[in-house]
Design an enzyme around this catalytic site. Structure first.
Site, PDB file in Angstrom:
ATOM      1  N   SER A  51       0.832  -1.194   0.000  1.00  0.00           N
ATOM      2  CA  SER A  51       0.000   0.000   0.000  1.00  0.00           C
ATOM      3  C   SER A  51       0.871   1.251   0.000  1.00  0.00           C
ATOM      4  O   SER A  51       1.583   1.521  -0.967  1.00  0.00           O
ATOM      5  CB  SER A  51      -0.961  -0.025   1.194  1.00  0.00           C
ATOM      6  N   HIS A 161      -8.652   0.608  -0.368  1.00  0.00           N
ATOM      7  CA  HIS A 161      -8.449  -0.323  -1.486  1.00  0.00           C
ATOM      8  C   HIS A 161      -9.778  -0.915  -1.959  1.00  0.00           C
ATOM      9  O   HIS A 161      -9.926  -2.125  -2.132  1.00  0.00           O
ATOM     10  CB  HIS A 161      -7.446  -1.419  -1.096  1.00  0.00           C
TER      11      HIS A 161
END
Length: 270
Positions: A51, A161
Site C-alpha cells: 500500500s 483499497h
C-alpha cells in the site's frame, strides 16, 4: 503541522490518524532506507511496498525525489481520510480463506445488493475485505456459514483499497500531474499487477481502489530469483508476510537505526 515533531513526540492519536500516519511512515521508512543503503555493498534486485510502502519503494529506487513522494503521500493521506468519512465503512481480516473463496464471498454479497470487496491479499490464508460497515458486520456474523475460520474487524478509518476510495484516487491523480518520474535504479513491483511496474503513475492510482496483491507479489519476486527480503520501516509486518508467501527465502528487518549495520553485513556475506 511539523512532521519531525509528530514523529518524535506524538501523540499517538495524531500519529495514527490516516492523514498524519502516511507521511510519518513514508518519512521514517525512507530515513531507514537511506541509512541502510549507505552501508550496503550490493544493490537491491528489486523493491515492493504494501500500500503506502509502494511510494517508499519508488523513492528508494529513484523513481521520484523524496520531496515529491512526501507531497504525494500527504495528499494521498488527506484525500483518503476525507473519502473515509463520507459514509460508515470499514475493513476486516479473514483467516482461513483462499483467494477464490474470498472473491466469491464478495461477489455474492454484491449480487445481493451489498458493497464488499477483496482489498488485500497479504499472505496465504490471510485476506482483508473492505466494504460498507453493514457488510463488514454481516461478514463477522456469517463467518462460520461462509466457510472461513475467523473474521477480525480492523481499526481503520474506512474501506481502503475499494471503490470507496474513488474520490481519493481523483485527488491523487491531480497531484501526480506535477511529478517528474525517472527510470528506477531497480525494479519496483506494483501492488495491483504483482510484477515490476511499467506504468508507475497508473499503478499507484489503481491500488487506491483495487486489490493489493502482496502475497502474489512476494512469491513472484522469489520465483524471479530474489533470495532475501528486507523489511525497511517501523515494525515488521511485511517480514511475516514474506515468511509465509516466500518460504525458503531469508527474511531480515531494519526497523530502527540499530538494525542497519548488522543487516547490511549479513546481506554482504557471499
Amino acid at each position: 503541522w511539523s512532521l519531525s515533531d509528530l514523529c518524535s513526540n506524538g501523540p499517538e492519536e495524531a500519529l495514527t490518524a490516516t492523514d498524519k500516519a502516511q507521511p510519518a511512515l513514508y518519512a521514517t521508512s525512507f530515513a531507514l532506507w537511506t541509512a541502510l543503503s549507505a552501508e550496503l555493498a550490493v544493490r537491491p534486485a528489486g523493491a515492493a511496498g504494501h500500500s503506502l510502502g509502494e511510494f517508499t519503494a519508488h523513492a528508494a529506487a529513484g523513481s521520484f525525489s523524496y520531496e515529491s513522494g512526501l507531497r504525494l503521500v500527504a495528499t494521498r493521506g488527506a484525500a483518503m481520510a476525507r473519502a473515509a468519512v463520507v459514509e460508515p465503512s470499514g475493513m476486516a481480516a479473514v483467516i482461513g480463506a483462499d483467494e477464490d473463496l474470498a472473491r466469491q464471498i464478495a461477489l455474492d454479497r454484491r449480487n445481493d445488493g451489498g458493497r464488499l470487496w477483496v482489498a488485500n491479499l497479504n499472505a496465504p490464508g490471510q485476506i482483508v475485505f473492505s466494504g460498507a460497515q453493514a457488510d463488514i458486520d454481516w461478514l463477522v456474523a456469517e463467518s462460520k456459514d461462509l466457510g472461513v475460520r475467523r473474521v477480525i474487524p480492523l481499526k481503520v478509518a474506512g474501506a481502503f483499497h475499494s471503490p470507496y476510495m474513488q474520490p481519493a484516487r481523483d485527488e491523487l491523480a491531480d497531484a501526480l500531474e506535477g511529478v517528474s518520474w525517472s527510470e528506477p535504479e531497480f525494479d519496483v513491483w506494483a501492488n495491483v499487477a504483482a510484477k515490476p511496474t511499467t506504468n508507475p503513475r497508473e499503478d499507484v492510482l489503481d491500488q487506491l481502489t483495487g486489490t493489493v496483491r502482496f502475497s502474489e507479489t512476494l512469491s513472484n519476486m522469489a520465483s524471479d530469483g530474489i533470495e532475501a527480503f528486507v523489511h525497511v520501516g517501523p515494525g515488521d509486518v511485511t517480514l511475516g508476510m514474506a515468511k509465509r508467501a516466500a518460504p525458503g527465502c531469508a527474511t531480515l528487518a531494519v526497523s530502527t537505526l540499530d538494525d542497519v549495520v548488522a543487516v547490511a553485513q549479513e546481506l554482504s556475506v557471499p
